[in-house]
Design a protein around this motif. Structure first.
Motif, PDB file in Angstrom:
ATOM      1  N   THR A 199       0.841  -1.200   0.000  1.00 31.49           N
ATOM      2  CA  THR A 199       0.000   0.000   0.000  1.00 31.49           C
ATOM      3  C   THR A 199       0.877   1.251   0.000  1.00 31.49           C
ATOM      4  O   THR A 199       1.838   1.367   0.762  1.00 31.49           O
ATOM      5  N   THR A 200       0.542   2.200  -0.856  1.00 31.74           N
ATOM      6  CA  THR A 200       1.252   3.471  -0.948  1.00 31.74           C
ATOM      7  C   THR A 200       0.311   4.606  -0.571  1.00 31.74           C
ATOM      8  O   THR A 200      -0.896   4.411  -0.401  1.00 31.74           O
ATOM      9  N   VAL A 201       0.865   5.798  -0.458  1.00 32.61           N
ATOM     10  CA  VAL A 201       0.033   6.964  -0.171  1.00 32.61           C
ATOM     11  C   VAL A 201      -0.977   7.161  -1.298  1.00 32.61           C
ATOM     12  O   VAL A 201      -2.132   7.532  -1.054  1.00 32.61           O
ATOM     13  N   THR A 203      -2.397   4.809  -3.156  1.00 28.43           N
ATOM     14  CA  THR A 203      -3.501   3.858  -3.032  1.00 28.43           C
ATOM     15  C   THR A 203      -4.367   4.183  -1.823  1.00 28.43           C
ATOM     16  O   THR A 203      -5.589   3.988  -1.868  1.00 28.43           O
ATOM     17  N   LEU A 204      -3.766   4.702  -0.748  1.00 27.07           N
ATOM     18  CA  LEU A 204      -4.563   5.154   0.390  1.00 27.07           C
ATOM     19  C   LEU A 204      -5.503   6.271  -0.029  1.00 27.07           C
ATOM     20  O   LEU A 204      -6.701   6.266   0.307  1.00 27.07           O
ATOM     21  N   ALA A 205      -4.961   7.241  -0.761  1.00 27.05           N
ATOM     22  CA  ALA A 205      -5.774   8.369  -1.208  1.00 27.05           C
ATOM     23  C   ALA A 205      -6.912   7.901  -2.102  1.00 27.05           C
ATOM     24  O   ALA A 205      -8.053   8.381  -1.987  1.00 27.05           O
ATOM     25  N   ALA A 206      -6.618   6.957  -2.988  1.00 26.01           N
ATOM     26  CA  ALA A 206      -7.655   6.451  -3.887  1.00 26.01           C
ATOM     27  C   ALA A 206      -8.774   5.779  -3.101  1.00 26.01           C
ATOM     28  O   ALA A 206      -9.959   5.965  -3.399  1.00 26.01           O
ATOM     29  N   ARG A 207      -8.406   4.988  -2.087  1.00 24.37           N
ATOM     30  CA  ARG A 207      -9.429   4.327  -1.272  1.00 24.37           C
ATOM     31  C   ARG A 207     -10.278   5.332  -0.503  1.00 24.37           C
ATOM     32  O   ARG A 207     -11.454   5.083  -0.214  1.00 24.37           O
ATOM     33  N   LEU A 208      -9.691   6.465  -0.183  1.00 22.78           N
ATOM     34  CA  LEU A 208     -10.402   7.492   0.573  1.00 22.78           C
ATOM     35  C   LEU A 208     -11.133   8.489  -0.327  1.00 22.78           C
ATOM     36  O   LEU A 208     -11.801   9.407   0.174  1.00 22.78           O
ATOM     37  N   PRO A 212      -3.410  12.247  -3.304  1.00 26.02           N
ATOM     38  CA  PRO A 212      -2.263  12.174  -2.390  1.00 26.02           C
ATOM     39  C   PRO A 212      -1.898  13.535  -1.806  1.00 26.02           C
ATOM     40  O   PRO A 212      -1.567  13.630  -0.624  1.00 26.02           O
ATOM     41  N   ARG A 213      -1.946  14.584  -2.605  1.00 24.66           N
ATOM     42  CA  ARG A 213      -1.599  15.914  -2.127  1.00 24.66           C
ATOM     43  C   ARG A 213      -2.553  16.368  -1.015  1.00 24.66           C
ATOM     44  O   ARG A 213      -2.125  16.904   0.006  1.00 24.66           O
ATOM     45  N   ARG A 217      -1.625  16.997   2.911  1.00 27.72           N
ATOM     46  CA  ARG A 217      -1.898  18.283   3.543  1.00 27.72           C
ATOM     47  C   ARG A 217      -2.719  18.096   4.814  1.00 27.72           C
ATOM     48  O   ARG A 217      -2.464  18.745   5.832  1.00 27.72           O
ATOM     49  N   LEU A 218      -3.703  17.202   4.779  1.00 28.09           N
ATOM     50  CA  LEU A 218      -4.518  16.922   5.962  1.00 28.09           C
ATOM     51  C   LEU A 218      -3.648  16.444   7.116  1.00 28.09           C
ATOM     52  O   LEU A 218      -3.769  16.925   8.253  1.00 28.09           O
TER      53      LEU A 218
END
Length: 297
Positions: A199-201, A203-208, A212-213, A217-218
């Motif tokens: 898992t990368t940032v 793929t985390l962003a996509a799931r959420l 990624p940016r 920032r969050l």
């Protein structure tokens, strides 16, 4: 990462119930102090992950130093000297030395909860410690009462004593912006806890459902560390917890299971976070388990 271990009841228990996550060599601590974890009041669940209550009674002249691999959160703690607020520690390993007898009643905040509860415009300076002025003028008296209840073996009563202080502070500082940020972070951390190896940032962003940016920032604005840092720290926490429960685990298999493609990378991250290599850590945990210590932590 939880789904990787669905067939192992011991691991499932560690993931779902383990209040020792982050405590270095928990078996070695079991005859040194007692740890209880208490769920927060429902209306504080957005800010508070859990309350932890520790008591100890060491022989005269004895001391015990406990190491903890910190979580990326702040803490509010009732101590003998008064209430203190701790930002996320700056050191890789946080060490506390106990002596005599005593107790503390702590509140582990959720990611972003430190900024939200203190009403800050930033996530806080890592390693900062200060008086909990946000709890008002009656805080130290309530904290002393809570510590007394903890030492009497009543952790739930201790938490009930400090809860009104936290509730009043939250009512003063909670905003629509902080509520939205805490909800987004809670979802992000839940996804990290269930992340599969690789898992990368991104793929985390996509799931959420974000970028990624935006995710970075969050985390920068509310947590003070990156999502990549949190993902790595969760892997190390999990590996240390599993080794603490079963020091005989195959290290290469453990590295792969918690999300590493190679054992060398896993070893490097583990050493930086815990201070020793996984093999040495496993041997220390095995010795503590073999000694049959306590059973209270």
């Amino acid at each position: 990462m939880r789904q990787l271990f669905d067939d192992d009841p011991a691991v499932t228990q560690a993931l779902e119930a383990g209040p020792t996550l982050g405590i270095v060599n928990p078996a070695g601590a079991r005859d040194r102090f007692t740890l209880a974890r208490v769920a927060p009041a429902a209306d504080l669940g957005d800010l508070v992950d859990w309350h932890w209550v520790i008591t100890w009674d060491l022989p005269p002249g004895a001391t015990f130093t406990q190491a903890v691999v910190p979580h990326p959160v702040g803490q509010v703690v009732a101590e003998e000297s008064g209430f203190l607020v701790y930002a996320m520690p700056s050191a890789a390993v946080d060490r506390r030395t106990l002596s005599g007898s005593g107790g503390v009643v702590g509140t582990k905040l959720r990611p972003g909860g430190y900024r939200a509860l203190l009403g800050l415009t930033h996530p806080g300076e890592r390693g900062a410690v200060g008086p909990a002025d946000l709890l008002g003028p009656t805080a130290d008296r309530a904290g002393a009462e809570a510590i007394g209840q903890a030492r009497d073996g009543r952790p739930d009563a201790a938490v009930r004593t400090v809860t009104p202080l936290l509730r009043a502070a939250a009512e003063r500082t909670r905003t629509p912006r902080s509520t939205a940020a805490l909800a987004a972070l809670r979802e992000a951390f839940a996804v990290i806890a269930d992340a599969v190896p690789g898992t990368t940032v991104a793929t985390l962003a996509a799931r959420l459902g974000t970028t990624p940016r935006s995710l970075q920032r969050l985390f920068a604005d509310w947590v003070g560390v990156s999502p990549k840092w949190v993902l790595q720290r969760h892997r190390v926490h999990l590996a240390a917890e599993l080794l603490g429960r079963d020091p005989a685990l195959d290290l290469a298999g453990l590295a792969a299971a918690v999300g590493y493609y190679d054992q060398a990378h896993f070893t490097g991250d583990f050493v930086r976070a815990v201070g020793v290599a996984p093999g040495e850590y496993a041997r220390t945990c095995a010795a503590a388990l073999a000694s049959g210590v306590g059973g209270r932590a």
